[in-house]
Motif scaffolding. Structure first.
Motif, mmCIF file in Angstrom:
data_model
loop_
_atom_site.group_PDB
_atom_site.id
_atom_site.type_symbol
_atom_site.label_atom_id
_atom_site.label_comp_id
_atom_site.label_asym_id
_atom_site.label_seq_id
_atom_site.Cartn_x
_atom_site.Cartn_y
_atom_site.Cartn_z
ATOM 1 N N VAL A 31 33.622 46.977 54.427
ATOM 2 C CA VAL A 31 33.091 46.092 53.389
ATOM 3 C C VAL A 31 32.761 44.755 54.048
ATOM 4 O O VAL A 31 33.652 44.059 54.530
ATOM 5 N N GLN A 32 31.479 44.424 54.089
ATOM 6 C CA GLN A 32 31.034 43.179 54.704
ATOM 7 C C GLN A 32 31.038 42.070 53.656
ATOM 8 O O GLN A 32 30.279 42.120 52.692
ATOM 9 N N LEU A 33 31.920 41.098 53.838
ATOM 10 C CA LEU A 33 32.067 40.004 52.884
ATOM 11 C C LEU A 33 31.517 38.714 53.478
ATOM 12 O O LEU A 33 31.738 38.426 54.651
ATOM 13 N N ASN A 34 30.837 37.924 52.642
ATOM 14 C CA ASN A 34 30.415 36.616 53.119
ATOM 15 C C ASN A 34 31.557 35.621 52.890
ATOM 16 O O ASN A 34 32.578 35.955 52.284
ATOM 17 N N LEU A 35 31.404 34.414 53.359
ATOM 18 C CA LEU A 35 32.462 33.419 53.298
ATOM 19 C C LEU A 35 32.909 33.136 51.863
ATOM 20 O O LEU A 35 34.105 33.026 51.585
ATOM 21 N N ASN A 36 31.970 33.044 50.933
ATOM 22 C CA ASN A 36 32.315 32.782 49.528
ATOM 23 C C ASN A 36 33.107 33.932 48.918
ATOM 24 O O ASN A 36 34.030 33.708 48.142
ATOM 25 N N GLU A 37 32.744 35.156 49.274
ATOM 26 C CA GLU A 37 33.464 36.325 48.766
ATOM 27 C C GLU A 37 34.881 36.370 49.332
ATOM 28 O O GLU A 37 35.832 36.664 48.608
ATOM 29 N N VAL A 38 35.026 36.059 50.608
ATOM 30 C CA VAL A 38 36.352 36.018 51.232
ATOM 31 C C VAL A 38 37.219 34.969 50.539
ATOM 32 O O VAL A 38 38.385 35.226 50.227
ATOM 33 N N GLN A 39 36.659 33.812 50.275
ATOM 34 C CA GLN A 39 37.414 32.746 49.612
ATOM 35 C C GLN A 39 37.832 33.175 48.206
ATOM 36 O O GLN A 39 38.966 32.971 47.799
ATOM 37 N N TYR A 40 36.920 33.782 47.463
ATOM 38 C CA TYR A 40 37.209 34.262 46.111
ATOM 39 C C TYR A 40 38.370 35.250 46.130
ATOM 40 O O TYR A 40 39.332 35.122 45.359
ATOM 41 N N ILE A 41 38.318 36.218 47.029
ATOM 42 C CA ILE A 41 39.355 37.250 47.109
ATOM 43 C C ILE A 41 40.676 36.649 47.576
ATOM 44 O O ILE A 41 41.735 36.973 47.046
ATOM 45 N N SER A 42 40.623 35.738 48.536
ATOM 46 C CA SER A 42 41.859 35.149 49.062
ATOM 47 C C SER A 42 42.556 34.260 48.033
ATOM 48 O O SER A 42 43.755 34.027 48.135
ATOM 49 N N GLU A 43 41.827 33.784 47.039
ATOM 50 C CA GLU A 43 42.450 33.020 45.952
ATOM 51 C C GLU A 43 43.214 33.929 44.997
ATOM 52 O O GLU A 43 44.106 33.485 44.285
ATOM 53 N N TYR A 45 44.461 37.277 46.073
ATOM 54 C CA TYR A 45 45.379 38.158 46.800
ATOM 55 C C TYR A 45 45.697 37.583 48.166
ATOM 56 O O TYR A 45 44.853 36.943 48.790
ATOM 57 N N GLU A 46 46.910 37.856 48.629
ATOM 58 C CA GLU A 46 47.327 37.374 49.948
ATOM 59 C C GLU A 46 47.389 38.483 50.983
ATOM 60 O O GLU A 46 47.204 38.242 52.166
ATOM 61 N N GLY A 47 47.682 39.707 50.534
ATOM 62 C CA GLY A 47 47.893 40.817 51.457
ATOM 63 C C GLY A 47 46.652 41.657 51.672
ATOM 64 O O GLY A 47 45.548 41.311 51.251
ATOM 65 N N CYS A 48 46.869 42.787 52.318
ATOM 66 C CA CYS A 48 45.786 43.726 52.617
ATOM 67 C C CYS A 48 45.322 44.449 51.347
ATOM 68 O O CYS A 48 46.117 44.748 50.457
ATOM 69 N N LEU A 49 44.038 44.720 51.318
ATOM 70 C CA LEU A 49 43.438 45.459 50.217
ATOM 71 C C LEU A 49 42.671 46.642 50.782
ATOM 72 O O LEU A 49 42.126 46.572 51.884
ATOM 73 N N CYS A 50 42.612 47.719 50.010
ATOM 74 C CA CYS A 50 41.833 48.879 50.435
ATOM 75 C C CYS A 50 40.339 48.573 50.301
ATOM 76 O O CYS A 50 39.937 47.641 49.601
ATOM 77 N N ALA A 51 39.524 49.360 50.983
ATOM 78 C CA ALA A 51 38.079 49.144 50.969
ATOM 79 C C ALA A 51 37.519 49.252 49.554
ATOM 80 O O ALA A 51 36.628 48.493 49.171
ATOM 81 N N LYS A 52 38.051 50.165 48.758
ATOM 82 C CA LYS A 52 37.567 50.331 47.379
ATOM 83 C C LYS A 52 37.787 49.055 46.574
ATOM 84 O O LYS A 52 36.892 48.577 45.884
ATOM 85 N N CYS A 53 38.972 48.471 46.686
ATOM 86 C CA CYS A 53 39.269 47.239 45.955
ATOM 87 C C CYS A 53 38.442 46.071 46.482
ATOM 88 O O CYS A 53 37.959 45.249 45.703
ATOM 89 N N LEU A 54 38.259 45.992 47.796
ATOM 90 C CA LEU A 54 37.430 44.927 48.357
ATOM 91 C C LEU A 54 36.010 45.008 47.813
ATOM 92 O O LEU A 54 35.421 44.002 47.433
ATOM 93 N N PHE A 55 35.462 46.235 47.758
ATOM 94 C CA PHE A 55 34.113 46.417 47.229
ATOM 95 C C PHE A 55 34.052 46.020 45.751
ATOM 96 O O PHE A 55 33.127 45.333 45.329
ATOM 97 N N GLU A 56 35.050 46.430 44.971
ATOM 98 C CA GLU A 56 35.073 46.094 43.547
ATOM 99 C C GLU A 56 35.176 44.580 43.344
ATOM 100 O O GLU A 56 34.505 44.014 42.477
ATOM 101 N N LEU A 57 35.992 43.910 44.144
ATOM 102 C CA LEU A 57 36.125 42.460 44.035
ATOM 103 C C LEU A 57 34.849 41.748 44.486
ATOM 104 O O LEU A 57 34.470 40.721 43.927
#
Length: 67
Positions: A31-43, A45-57
């Motif tokens: 899952v290729q995330l841009n900087l804004n998407e990474v920031q959104y997700i990191s706000e 969750y703190e731990g590892c996420l599966c690819a399915k959840c990363l894509f959904e987020l």
């Protein structure tokens, strides 16, 4: 003996093999995330996420900025 640690996805609980020391071989790297998407997700969750959840987020973030 497992080469990498098996941990639950912080969002859905699915067991995933964490390959933090070999990031390019980890399931989450598909899952290729841009900087804004990474920031959104990191706000959220703190731990590892599966690819399915990363894509959904990632999709959730895109829909939130489109509104």
């Amino acid at each position: 003996m497992a080469k990498h640690e098996i941990i639950p996805c912080e969002r859905c609980g699915t067991p995933i093999e964490c390959k933090a020391n070999s990031y390019t071989k980890c399931q989450c790297s598909v899952v290729q995330l841009n900087l804004n998407e990474v920031q959104y997700i990191s706000e959220l969750y703190e731990g590892c996420l599966c690819a399915k959840c990363l894509f959904e987020l990632q999709q959730e973030y895109k829909e939130s900025i489109a509104s």
